[in-house]
Design a protein around this motif. Structure first.
Motif, short mmCIF file in Angstrom:
data_model
loop_
_atom_site.label_atom_id
_atom_site.label_comp_id
_atom_site.label_asym_id
_atom_site.label_seq_id
_atom_site.Cartn_x
_atom_site.Cartn_y
_atom_site.Cartn_z
N LEU A 170 0.84 -1.20 0.00
CA LEU A 170 0.00 0.00 0.00
C LEU A 170 0.88 1.25 0.00
O LEU A 170 1.89 1.30 0.70
N THR A 171 0.45 2.25 -0.77
CA THR A 171 1.08 3.56 -0.67
C THR A 171 0.47 4.28 0.54
O THR A 171 -0.53 3.83 1.10
N ARG A 172 1.06 5.43 0.87
CA ARG A 172 0.49 6.19 1.99
C ARG A 172 -0.97 6.56 1.72
O ARG A 172 -1.83 6.48 2.60
N GLU A 173 -1.27 6.93 0.46
CA GLU A 173 -2.63 7.33 0.13
C GLU A 173 -3.60 6.14 0.29
O GLU A 173 -4.72 6.29 0.77
N GLN A 174 -3.13 4.97 -0.14
CA GLN A 174 -4.00 3.79 -0.01
C GLN A 174 -4.23 3.43 1.46
O GLN A 174 -5.32 3.03 1.84
N VAL A 175 -3.19 3.62 2.28
CA VAL A 175 -3.37 3.40 3.73
C VAL A 175 -4.45 4.36 4.23
O VAL A 175 -5.36 3.98 4.98
N GLY A 176 -4.37 5.62 3.77
CA GLY A 176 -5.32 6.64 4.21
C GLY A 176 -6.76 6.30 3.82
O GLY A 176 -7.69 6.57 4.56
N GLU A 177 -6.91 5.68 2.64
CA GLU A 177 -8.28 5.30 2.23
C GLU A 177 -8.84 4.22 3.16
O GLU A 177 -10.03 4.19 3.46
N LEU A 178 -7.96 3.32 3.60
CA LEU A 178 -8.44 2.23 4.46
C LEU A 178 -8.63 2.69 5.91
O LEU A 178 -9.47 2.14 6.62
N ALA A 179 -7.85 3.66 6.36
CA ALA A 179 -7.93 4.11 7.75
C ALA A 179 -7.85 5.63 7.79
O ALA A 179 -6.80 6.20 8.14
N PRO A 180 -8.96 6.31 7.45
CA PRO A 180 -8.91 7.78 7.32
C PRO A 180 -8.58 8.49 8.62
O PRO A 180 -8.12 9.64 8.58
#
Ligand SMILES: Cc1cc2nc3c(=O)[nH]c(=O)nc-3n(C[C@H](O)[C@H](O)[C@H](O)COP(=O)(O)OP(=O)(O)OC[C@H]3O[C@@H](n4cnc5c(N)ncnc54)[C@H](O)[C@@H]3O)c2cc1C
Length: 417
Positions: free
Chosen positions: A149-159
């Motif tokens: 996961l990129t940082r952005e993808q992490v953010g989508e999963l755990a806002p």
């Protein structure tokens, strides 16, 4: 025989005020003789009893528990299930367990509330990123899906995570196992207990095993606070107290017992729809179905049987959690507790025979044996019923501490041990 749980039986029960339900399992008294006695009524002991009866037709089985079933680590854990290990032996073992979990509610006719909401592991540094790409690649080579996961993808999963570059614990990326998640811990213990009891297994609570009966160097039974009972084979599934029981039986285990703690906040509206684990700090966070934020910690730094958990670890874990989720600083904490876990030097379990004839053991799951309850029970039942190790358990024998064929899962066991 308990009634089967179904929409129809619920509906029928509604007409009689839901008063027709029998107890989920029978409270048995100790009999003088069994085929198999299992010491410890946690998830592993209860699952062993169930699979002995279900898979092998051995039903003269007793599970002897010194307190109440599920009152040990099985009822104290943070309920995370996953199979993201490094080595092929572990991947096979833990993924089989996850597969059993995926069908467990149906198999037991008991809703274990499996929620495969995914597990996100956070990389806070370049070093973490390197280690995680190795980890995710190892999983894929073992046939288990893992997504970088990129940082952005992490953010989508755990806002709710603080993703700013200036964060105390910056998130550079990570990886995810989508099939991971959580299951209700009590339900796993109760579901196995109910299904085992229906197959004729005796579940005996408030009955501490205080010694083993030995004849000609073999274990032939146990002595308990409610009397003694004989058996062809005896299995130990006592987690943090495994080495205490081993000492009673006359052998030593390479197990050290530590307190592992966790805590929950007051319930709040849904804010976190995955499990977030920060291997670098030892903190992992999820939200329960009731809405509580569940925070798990790393081990205490010293061995102990005091079921409390040290203040220093609680402080460090809360600091790490708040650095990742600053908004959680407004939450009131509801409960904190600990369990005594059985840590082995290579962070892998021991499942199989002991140096004493007729005595078998399942232990060493340390901080991560809830996810392994189905496979721990399956494989211990196999060796107890057949006298031969299950192929999945073959690499996890006690003799590996003599041969040196260790399976070092310290990095993937999730917490710093
Ligand atoms: C805070 C915490 C968080 C955790 N989080 C996770 C997680 O998220 N995911 C995960 O996979 N794992 C987790 N674990 C680890 C997991 O809970 C354990 O590995 C697992 O529950 C072990 O199950 P068990 O049946 O072997 O042990 P237990 O459930 O501890 O059962 C052993 C039983 O043996 C009984 N016993 C001991 N001595 C005797 C005796 N002399 N006579 C009779 N009975 C005896 C005890 O009373 C106990 O009930 C966590 C553990 C803790 C403490």
């Amino acid at each position: 025989m308990p009634s089967s749980y179904s929409a129809w039986s619920l509906l029928r029960g509604a007409l009689s005020g839901q008063r027709h339900w029998p107890p989920a399992w029978a409270d048995a008294t100790l009999k003088p003789r069994y085929d198999v006695i299992i010491v410890g009524g946690g998830g592993h002991g209860l699952a062993t009893a169930y699979y002995l009866a279900k898979n092998h037709g051995v039903s003269r089985v007793a599970v002897i528990e010194r307190g109440w079933i599920g009152g040990g680590n099985t009822g104290r854990n943070t309920t995370i299930v996953r199979s993201n290990y490094l080595y092929p032996e572990s991947a096979r073992l833990y993924d089989f367990s996850l597969q059993l979990y995926e069908g467990l509610s149906q198999a037991l006719n008991f809703n274990i509330m499996l929620s495969q909401r995914g597990l996100v592991l956070l990389a806070h540094s370049r070093h973490d990123l390197d280690a995680m790409s190795r980890w995710a690649n190892a999983m894929r080579m073992n046939g288990i899906a893992a997504e970088p996961l990129t940082r952005e993808q992490v953010g989508e999963l755990a806002p709710a995570l603080d993703l700013s570059p200036t964060a105390r614990l910056p998130v550079l990326g990570g990886f995810c196992q989508r099939r991971a998640g959580s299951a209700r811990h009590d339900a796993v213990a109760w579901g196995y207990a109910r299904a085992a009891s229906a197959l004729g297994v005796d579940i005996i609570q408030n009955c501490e095993v205080v010694d083993f009966i030995r004849e000609s160097g073999k274990v032939v039974g146990v002595m308990t606070r409610q009397g003694s009972a004989r058996a062809d084979r005896v299995g130990i599934a006592a987690a943090g107290h495994s080495s205490v029981l081993a000492k009673l039986a006359g052998f030593r285990l390479p197990v050290t017992s530590y307190a592992l703690q966790a805590m929950v906040s007051e319930p709040v509206k849904p804010v976190l729809d995955t499990v977030v684990l920060s291997p670098g700090t030892g903190a992992y966070v999820s939200q329960s179905d009731k809405g509580e934020i569940v925070i798990g910690a790393m081990l205490d730094l010293f061995p102990s049987y005091a079921q409390r958990g040290s203040f220093a670890v609680a402080q460090a874990i809360i600091a790490a959690t708040l650095a990742m989720f600053p908004s959680f600083s407004r939450l009131n904490m509801l409960r904190q507790w600990a369990g005594i876990v059985d840590v082995v030097h290579d962070s892998s379990p021991i499942i199989g025979p002991t140096p004493i004839d007729n005595l078998f053991i399942n232990c060493g799951w340390g901080t991560g044996g809830f996810k392994a309850i189905p496979v721990g029970g399956w494989t211990l039942a196999h060796v107890l019923a057949t006298g031969r190790n299950h192929p999945l358990a073959e690499p996890f024998q006690l003799e590996r501490f003599v041969t040196g064929r260790l399976i070092d899962e310290a990095a993937a066991s999730g917490i710093a041990h």
